[in-house]
Design a protein around this motif. Structure first.
Motif, PDB file in Angstrom:
ATOM      1  N   ILE A 196     -31.633  21.960 -37.689  1.00  0.00           N
ATOM      2  CA  ILE A 196     -30.886  21.680 -36.465  1.00  0.00           C
ATOM      3  C   ILE A 196     -29.444  22.046 -36.768  1.00  0.00           C
ATOM      4  N   THR A 197     -28.909  23.046 -36.064  1.00  0.00           N
ATOM      5  CA  THR A 197     -27.574  23.516 -36.385  1.00  0.00           C
ATOM      6  C   THR A 197     -26.657  23.581 -35.178  1.00  0.00           C
ATOM      7  N   ASP A 198     -25.432  23.140 -35.390  1.00  0.00           N
ATOM      8  CA  ASP A 198     -24.365  23.346 -34.433  1.00  0.00           C
ATOM      9  C   ASP A 198     -24.035  24.835 -34.440  1.00  0.00           C
ATOM     10  N   LYS A 233     -38.185  27.287 -38.258  1.00  0.00           N
ATOM     11  CA  LYS A 233     -37.965  26.711 -36.933  1.00  0.00           C
ATOM     12  C   LYS A 233     -36.530  26.177 -36.868  1.00  0.00           C
ATOM     13  N   ILE A 234     -35.826  26.564 -35.808  1.00  0.00           N
ATOM     14  CA  ILE A 234     -34.407  26.217 -35.677  1.00  0.00           C
ATOM     15  C   ILE A 234     -34.141  25.680 -34.274  1.00  0.00           C
ATOM     16  N   ILE A 235     -33.421  24.557 -34.205  1.00  0.00           N
ATOM     17  CA  ILE A 235     -32.890  24.057 -32.948  1.00  0.00           C
ATOM     18  C   ILE A 235     -31.375  24.224 -33.015  1.00  0.00           C
ATOM     19  N   ALA A 236     -30.830  25.029 -32.105  1.00  0.00           N
ATOM     20  CA  ALA A 236     -29.380  25.225 -32.023  1.00  0.00           C
ATOM     21  C   ALA A 236     -28.814  24.210 -31.038  1.00  0.00           C
ATOM     22  N   ILE A 237     -27.668  23.619 -31.401  1.00  0.00           N
ATOM     23  CA  ILE A 237     -26.999  22.674 -30.515  1.00  0.00           C
ATOM     24  C   ILE A 237     -25.533  23.071 -30.409  1.00  0.00           C
ATOM     25  N   SER A 238     -24.942  22.838 -29.242  1.00  0.00           N
ATOM     26  CA  SER A 238     -23.526  23.156 -29.105  1.00  0.00           C
ATOM     27  C   SER A 238     -22.918  22.417 -27.935  1.00  0.00           C
ATOM     28  N   GLY A 239     -21.691  21.988 -28.151  1.00  0.00           N
ATOM     29  CA  GLY A 239     -20.882  21.434 -27.074  1.00  0.00           C
ATOM     30  C   GLY A 239     -19.937  22.492 -26.550  1.00  0.00           C
ATOM     31  N   GLY A 278     -17.136  23.655 -27.717  1.00  0.00           N
ATOM     32  CA  GLY A 278     -15.711  23.601 -28.007  1.00  0.00           C
ATOM     33  C   GLY A 278     -14.921  23.754 -26.721  1.00  0.00           C
ATOM     34  N   LYS A 279     -13.968  24.672 -26.703  1.00  0.00           N
ATOM     35  CA  LYS A 279     -13.156  24.905 -25.504  1.00  0.00           C
ATOM     36  C   LYS A 279     -13.687  26.083 -24.703  1.00  0.00           C
ATOM     37  N   THR A 280     -14.872  26.547 -25.075  1.00  0.00           N
ATOM     38  CA  THR A 280     -15.453  27.699 -24.393  1.00  0.00           C
ATOM     39  C   THR A 280     -16.754  27.302 -23.721  1.00  0.00           C
ATOM     40  N   ASN A 281     -17.361  28.231 -23.044  1.00  0.00           N
ATOM     41  CA  ASN A 281     -18.646  27.992 -22.392  1.00  0.00           C
ATOM     42  C   ASN A 281     -19.752  28.089 -23.429  1.00  0.00           C
ATOM     43  N   ASN A 282     -20.443  26.990 -23.703  1.00  0.00           N
ATOM     44  CA  ASN A 282     -21.454  26.994 -24.754  1.00  0.00           C
ATOM     45  C   ASN A 282     -22.776  27.592 -24.316  1.00  0.00           C
ATOM     46  N   ARG A 283     -23.028  27.719 -23.024  1.00  0.00           N
ATOM     47  CA  ARG A 283     -24.306  28.287 -22.574  1.00  0.00           C
ATOM     48  C   ARG A 283     -24.496  29.683 -23.140  1.00  0.00           C
ATOM     49  N   GLY A 284     -23.435  30.458 -23.179  1.00  0.00           N
ATOM     50  CA  GLY A 284     -23.528  31.799 -23.756  1.00  0.00           C
ATOM     51  C   GLY A 284     -23.905  31.754 -25.221  1.00  0.00           C
ATOM     52  N   PHE A 285     -23.317  30.828 -25.963  1.00  0.00           N
ATOM     53  CA  PHE A 285     -23.641  30.691 -27.382  1.00  0.00           C
ATOM     54  C   PHE A 285     -25.097  30.280 -27.582  1.00  0.00           C
ATOM     55  N   LEU A 286     -25.574  29.370 -26.741  1.00  0.00           N
ATOM     56  CA  LEU A 286     -26.954  28.905 -26.866  1.00  0.00           C
ATOM     57  C   LEU A 286     -27.951  30.016 -26.528  1.00  0.00           C
ATOM     58  N   GLU A 287     -27.630  30.840 -25.536  1.00  0.00           N
ATOM     59  CA  GLU A 287     -28.493  31.980 -25.205  1.00  0.00           C
ATOM     60  C   GLU A 287     -28.525  32.981 -26.358  1.00  0.00           C
ATOM     61  N   ILE A 288     -27.376  33.227 -26.959  1.00  0.00           N
ATOM     62  CA  ILE A 288     -27.312  34.135 -28.109  1.00  0.00           C
ATOM     63  C   ILE A 288     -28.125  33.562 -29.264  1.00  0.00           C
ATOM     64  N   ALA A 294     -32.719  25.625 -27.924  1.00  0.00           N
ATOM     65  CA  ALA A 294     -31.267  25.464 -27.868  1.00  0.00           C
ATOM     66  C   ALA A 294     -30.948  24.326 -26.910  1.00  0.00           C
ATOM     67  N   LEU A 295     -30.103  23.393 -27.355  1.00  0.00           N
ATOM     68  CA  LEU A 295     -29.754  22.218 -26.564  1.00  0.00           C
ATOM     69  C   LEU A 295     -28.246  22.093 -26.445  1.00  0.00           C
ATOM     70  N   GLN A 296     -27.808  21.702 -25.249  1.00  0.00           N
ATOM     71  CA  GLN A 296     -26.389  21.504 -25.001  1.00  0.00           C
ATOM     72  C   GLN A 296     -26.005  20.063 -25.298  1.00  0.00           C
ATOM     73  N   LYS A 297     -24.929  19.879 -26.066  1.00  0.00           N
ATOM     74  CA  LYS A 297     -24.396  18.543 -26.322  1.00  0.00           C
ATOM     75  C   LYS A 297     -23.696  18.050 -25.066  1.00  0.00           C
ATOM     76  N   PRO A 298     -23.672  16.754 -24.825  1.00  0.00           N
ATOM     77  CA  PRO A 298     -24.304  15.710 -25.637  1.00  0.00           C
ATOM     78  C   PRO A 298     -25.818  15.682 -25.413  1.00  0.00           C
ATOM     79  N   ILE A 299     -26.527  15.272 -26.432  1.00  0.00           N
ATOM     80  CA  ILE A 299     -27.989  15.228 -26.422  1.00  0.00           C
ATOM     81  C   ILE A 299     -28.419  13.779 -26.600  1.00  0.00           C
ATOM     82  N   THR A 300     -29.329  13.322 -25.781  1.00  0.00           N
ATOM     83  CA  THR A 300     -29.842  11.959 -25.970  1.00  0.00           C
ATOM     84  C   THR A 300     -30.825  11.965 -27.137  1.00  0.00           C
TER      85      THR A 300
END
Length: 146
Positions: free
Chosen positions: A73-75, A98-104, A106-116, A125-131
């Motif tokens: 599980i990686t930021d 197997k990798i789960i990517a997570i990202s908040g 930062g000051k940018t749009n994380n959806r692009g990072f998660l898609e990449i 790929a999960l967007q922070k905050p995550i329950t």
């Protein structure tokens, strides 16, 4: 199964965690934020997983190369080696990891990072905050191959 109520500091609310037979499953948690890293580690440990933590991609890669994990599980946004580089390096080392990517984001749009991240080989790929529930359900899906 036995249930324990645990304060999950990551999402700030109490959740129920059931004991399971996950002890043989090893998870590597990679995040530069110590509070997130510690709360994810606590949640996963209490859920029965064997957890190792790393503060950046460089340390995570070295740990994985020494002894591979069932799940990483990686930021995404981290100093040294970021999560995107880590995903590429881990996939080069073990194409089946197997990798789960997570990202908040930062000051940018994380959806692009998660898609990449998914394009580079992240299983989910999960967007922070995550329950806690979302993370645990995603882990079960990823580890079961769904």
């Amino acid at each position: 199964m036995v249930s324990h109520e645990v304060e999950n500091t990551y999402c700030g609310k109490a959740i129920m965690i059931e004991e399971s037979n996950n002890k043989s499953l090893r998870i590597l948690v990679v995040d530069d934020d110590v509070q997130i890293r510690d709360s994810l580690s606590q949640l996963l440990t209490l859920s029965g997983y064997e957890v190792t933590v790393a503060s950046n991609g460089t340390i995570a890669r070295l740990l994985f190369e020494r002894e591979p994990f069932d799940l990483v599980i990686t930021d995404i946004l981290m100093p040294s080696e970021n999560g995107l580089a880590l995903i590429l390096n881990l996939k080069d080392f073990d194409a089946d990891v197997k990798i789960i990517a997570i990202s908040g984001g930062g000051k940018t749009n994380n959806r692009g990072f998660l898609e990449i991240a998914k394009t580079l080989g992240a299983t989910q790929a999960l967007q922070k905050p995550i329950t806690g529930d979302t993370l645990l359900n995603t882990i079960q899906q990823v580890l079961s191959g769904l």
